[in-house]
Each structure stands twice: as C-alpha cells, then as structure tokens.
Motif scaffolding. Structure first.
Motif, PDB file in Angstrom:
ATOM      1  N   GLY A 160      19.706 -14.832 -13.967  1.00  0.00           N
ATOM      2  CA  GLY A 160      19.825 -13.422 -14.336  1.00  0.00           C
ATOM      3  C   GLY A 160      18.506 -12.813 -14.774  1.00  0.00           C
ATOM      4  N   LYS A 161      17.427 -13.595 -14.705  1.00  0.00           N
ATOM      5  CA  LYS A 161      16.111 -13.090 -15.094  1.00  0.00           C
ATOM      6  C   LYS A 161      15.455 -12.414 -13.893  1.00  0.00           C
ATOM      7  CE  LYS A 161      15.275 -16.535 -18.659  1.00  0.00           C
ATOM      8  NZ  LYS A 161      14.407 -17.617 -19.139  1.00  0.00           N
ATOM      9  N   GLY A 162      14.721 -11.361 -14.194  1.00  0.00           N
ATOM     10  CA  GLY A 162      14.031 -10.653 -13.128  1.00  0.00           C
ATOM     11  C   GLY A 162      13.221  -9.501 -13.666  1.00  0.00           C
ATOM     12  N   GLU A 163      13.032  -8.494 -12.832  1.00  0.00           N
ATOM     13  CA  GLU A 163      12.258  -7.352 -13.270  1.00  0.00           C
ATOM     14  C   GLU A 163      12.705  -6.072 -12.589  1.00  0.00           C
ATOM     15  OE1 GLU A 163       8.032  -7.579 -12.545  1.00  0.00           O
ATOM     16  OE2 GLU A 163       8.288  -7.849 -10.402  1.00  0.00           O
ATOM     17  N   ILE A 164      12.405  -4.977 -13.271  1.00  0.00           N
ATOM     18  CA  ILE A 164      12.593  -3.636 -12.722  1.00  0.00           C
ATOM     19  C   ILE A 164      11.199  -3.092 -12.472  1.00  0.00           C
ATOM     20  CG2 ILE A 164      13.368  -1.280 -13.161  1.00  0.00           C
ATOM     21  CD1 ILE A 164      15.441  -2.362 -15.063  1.00  0.00           C
ATOM     22  N   VAL A 165      10.972  -2.600 -11.269  1.00  0.00           N
ATOM     23  CA  VAL A 165       9.678  -2.024 -10.922  1.00  0.00           C
ATOM     24  C   VAL A 165       9.895  -0.567 -10.539  1.00  0.00           C
ATOM     25  CG1 VAL A 165       7.696  -2.134  -9.357  1.00  0.00           C
ATOM     26  CG2 VAL A 165       8.807  -4.246 -10.099  1.00  0.00           C
ATOM     27  N   GLN A 166       9.186   0.321 -11.214  1.00  0.00           N
ATOM     28  CA  GLN A 166       9.230   1.738 -10.867  1.00  0.00           C
ATOM     29  C   GLN A 166       7.914   2.087 -10.199  1.00  0.00           C
ATOM     30  OE1 GLN A 166      10.187   3.213 -14.847  1.00  0.00           O
ATOM     31  NE2 GLN A 166      12.083   4.016 -13.950  1.00  0.00           N
ATOM     32  N   PHE A 167       7.980   2.902  -9.171  1.00  0.00           N
ATOM     33  CA  PHE A 167       6.790   3.218  -8.395  1.00  0.00           C
ATOM     34  C   PHE A 167       6.854   4.648  -7.870  1.00  0.00           C
ATOM     35  CE2 PHE A 167       9.971   1.347  -5.650  1.00  0.00           C
ATOM     36  CZ  PHE A 167      10.023   2.238  -4.593  1.00  0.00           C
ATOM     37  N   VAL A 168       5.726   5.110  -7.376  1.00  0.00           N
ATOM     38  CA  VAL A 168       5.652   6.368  -6.625  1.00  0.00           C
ATOM     39  C   VAL A 168       5.009   6.044  -5.288  1.00  0.00           C
ATOM     40  CG1 VAL A 168       5.527   7.909  -8.627  1.00  0.00           C
ATOM     41  CG2 VAL A 168       3.423   6.993  -7.653  1.00  0.00           C
ATOM     42  N   ASN A 169       5.323   6.825  -4.293  1.00  0.00           N
ATOM     43  CA  ASN A 169       4.712   6.626  -2.985  1.00  0.00           C
ATOM     44  C   ASN A 169       3.244   7.015  -3.047  1.00  0.00           C
ATOM     45  OD1 ASN A 169       7.036   5.685  -1.766  1.00  0.00           O
ATOM     46  ND2 ASN A 169       7.706   7.716  -1.185  1.00  0.00           N
ATOM     47  N   PRO A 218       0.808  -1.224   0.000  1.00  0.00           N
ATOM     48  CA  PRO A 218       0.000   0.000   0.000  1.00  0.00           C
ATOM     49  C   PRO A 218       0.839   1.271   0.000  1.00  0.00           C
ATOM     50  CG  PRO A 218       0.057  -0.954   2.184  1.00  0.00           C
ATOM     51  CD  PRO A 218       0.725  -1.932   1.261  1.00  0.00           C
ATOM     52  N   GLU A 219       2.076   1.151   0.416  1.00  0.00           N
ATOM     53  CA  GLU A 219       2.937   2.317   0.556  1.00  0.00           C
ATOM     54  C   GLU A 219       3.353   2.900  -0.792  1.00  0.00           C
ATOM     55  OE1 GLU A 219       6.601   3.391   3.526  1.00  0.00           O
ATOM     56  OE2 GLU A 219       6.146   1.312   3.107  1.00  0.00           O
ATOM     57  N   LYS A 220       3.327   2.056  -1.824  1.00  0.00           N
ATOM     58  CA  LYS A 220       3.766   2.531  -3.129  1.00  0.00           C
ATOM     59  C   LYS A 220       2.849   2.035  -4.237  1.00  0.00           C
ATOM     60  CE  LYS A 220       7.360  -0.803  -2.425  1.00  0.00           C
ATOM     61  NZ  LYS A 220       8.746  -1.054  -2.330  1.00  0.00           N
ATOM     62  N   PHE A 221       2.784   2.826  -5.281  1.00  0.00           N
ATOM     63  CA  PHE A 221       1.943   2.543  -6.424  1.00  0.00           C
ATOM     64  C   PHE A 221       2.847   2.288  -7.622  1.00  0.00           C
ATOM     65  CE2 PHE A 221      -1.894   2.727  -8.818  1.00  0.00           C
ATOM     66  CZ  PHE A 221      -1.562   3.295 -10.034  1.00  0.00           C
ATOM     67  N   THR A 222       2.738   1.110  -8.227  1.00  0.00           N
ATOM     68  CA  THR A 222       3.606   0.741  -9.347  1.00  0.00           C
ATOM     69  C   THR A 222       3.219   1.507 -10.600  1.00  0.00           C
ATOM     70  OG1 THR A 222       3.948  -1.473  -8.450  1.00  0.00           O
ATOM     71  CG2 THR A 222       4.410  -1.173 -10.791  1.00  0.00           C
ATOM     72  N   ILE A 223       4.214   2.152 -11.186  1.00  0.00           N
ATOM     73  CA  ILE A 223       4.019   2.875 -12.444  1.00  0.00           C
ATOM     74  C   ILE A 223       4.312   1.946 -13.617  1.00  0.00           C
ATOM     75  CG2 ILE A 223       4.861   4.759 -13.900  1.00  0.00           C
ATOM     76  CD1 ILE A 223       5.673   6.208 -11.351  1.00  0.00           C
ATOM     77  N   GLU A 224       5.441   1.219 -13.501  1.00  0.00           N
ATOM     78  CA  GLU A 224       5.854   0.352 -14.600  1.00  0.00           C
ATOM     79  C   GLU A 224       6.635  -0.825 -14.033  1.00  0.00           C
ATOM     80  OE1 GLU A 224       8.410   0.587 -18.758  1.00  0.00           O
ATOM     81  OE2 GLU A 224       8.668   2.158 -17.270  1.00  0.00           O
TER      82      GLU A 224
END
Length: 182
Positions: free
Chosen positions: A103-112, A39-45
């Motif tokens: 080496g597989k994974g993800e990048i998550v960008q978020f805003v509070n 809940p603390e952050k909202f995923t943008i991408e």
C-alpha cells in the motif's frame, strides 16, 4: 523530369515541412527516452503515501474513484490499472502509484511542459484529419529523399556512383534492428 524541376520540388517541400520535420525529430527523440525522463510534464510535487488496499481483485474503477476522493484528488479519473504488482491511477495532472502488497507509494502532481507537450502530442494524435496530414507528410518525406538523391547528375558524388552504397548501408541498420534486436 528536368534537374531544375527536381530541385524545385525538393526545395519547396523542404521549406514547407521544415517546421514539422524539426518538431517531429525533436519530439521523437524525447519520446525515445520517455521511460527515463518525462519531458512532457513537469513535476510540481511528489509525496509519499501509504494506503490500506483491498485484495487485488477488489480494486475496481469505483474503488479508484473513492480512493481519489479520500486522497483529495478532484480531477477526473482517466484510467486505473493493476499491473506488475502496482496499482496506478492517472488523472489530468496527477498520478498515483501504489505497491499492491504494502500500500506504499506516491502521489505526483505535474503540469504539462509548454511547447514540448504540444509537440509530443503530434506523435500521439489519432484524429482523422491529422492522420491524413501525417500520411501526406510521410509521402512528402519520400519525395524529398528521392529528389535529393536525384539532384546531383554528374561527377563522382551521384547516386549511381556513390549514393546507392550509402543508401544500402543506411538501410542495413533498420533491417538489422528488426532481425536481431526487436
């Protein structure tokens, strides 16, 4: 102490701390479920990535900083760690998680999340002044509970007649949790 004085203390502390009680209660509920919901952050991408990682013992802070540059992450690295087969890097508004073997994974960008993230920060804040304020708040909650139990002086709903039984049952839950579930 007179019944009126007890009611006045109970009422005034309740009014004074009403906002903080609600804030702590809501953010506490959210923190209880933070493993399932953030809940603390909202995923943008969120995007999948694959990186050729070095051996686990070669994944250092310097490596993490270089990888961040390679991934075009311009934020300051807050922390990096390898745990349970995952390499994680955390930044202010970005998180990277990679499987060490593949080496597989993800990048998550978020805003509070507005208001929610600030409220949850109250639980995590360790500055001296907030710790003292929280201690006073905790003591005030004890006073609110005790004065609430003392407010009814006569009849079948007094603490002496009925309240102590409910209090005992209420104390059983945390005691049982500590003994058997933790």
């Amino acid at each position: 102490m007179s019944a009126q004085k007890i009611r006045n203390i109970h009422r005034d502390l309740g009014y004074f701390y009403l906002g903080l009680i609600i804030s702590f209660a809501l953010s506490g509920i959210m923190m209880n479920h933070r493993e399932h919901w953030h809940p603390e952050k909202f995923t943008i991408e969120a995007k999948d990535i694959e990186v050729a990682l070095p051996a686990e013992n070669e994944i250092t802070e310097d490596y993490a900083k270089q990888l961040a540059k390679d991934l075009h992450i311009e934020e300051k690295l807050k922390r990096q760690m390898v745990r349970k087969g995952k390499f994680r890097m955390q930044f202010d508004n970005t998180e990277v998680e990679l499987d060490v073997k593949t080496g597989k994974g993800e990048i998550v960008q978020f805003v509070n999340t507005p208001l929610i993230s600030q409220t949850m920060r109250l639980h995590k804040n360790t500055s001296n002044w907030w710790i003292y304020y929280s201690d006073i708040f905790g003591l005030s909650l004890i006073i609110i509970a005790v004065t609430g139990a003392m407010m009814i002086k006569y009849g079948k709903h007094t603490f002496k007649q009925r309240g102590w039984k409910l209090t005992a049952v209420g104390l059983l839950f945390p005691i049982l949790f500590l003994l058997f579930l933790s």
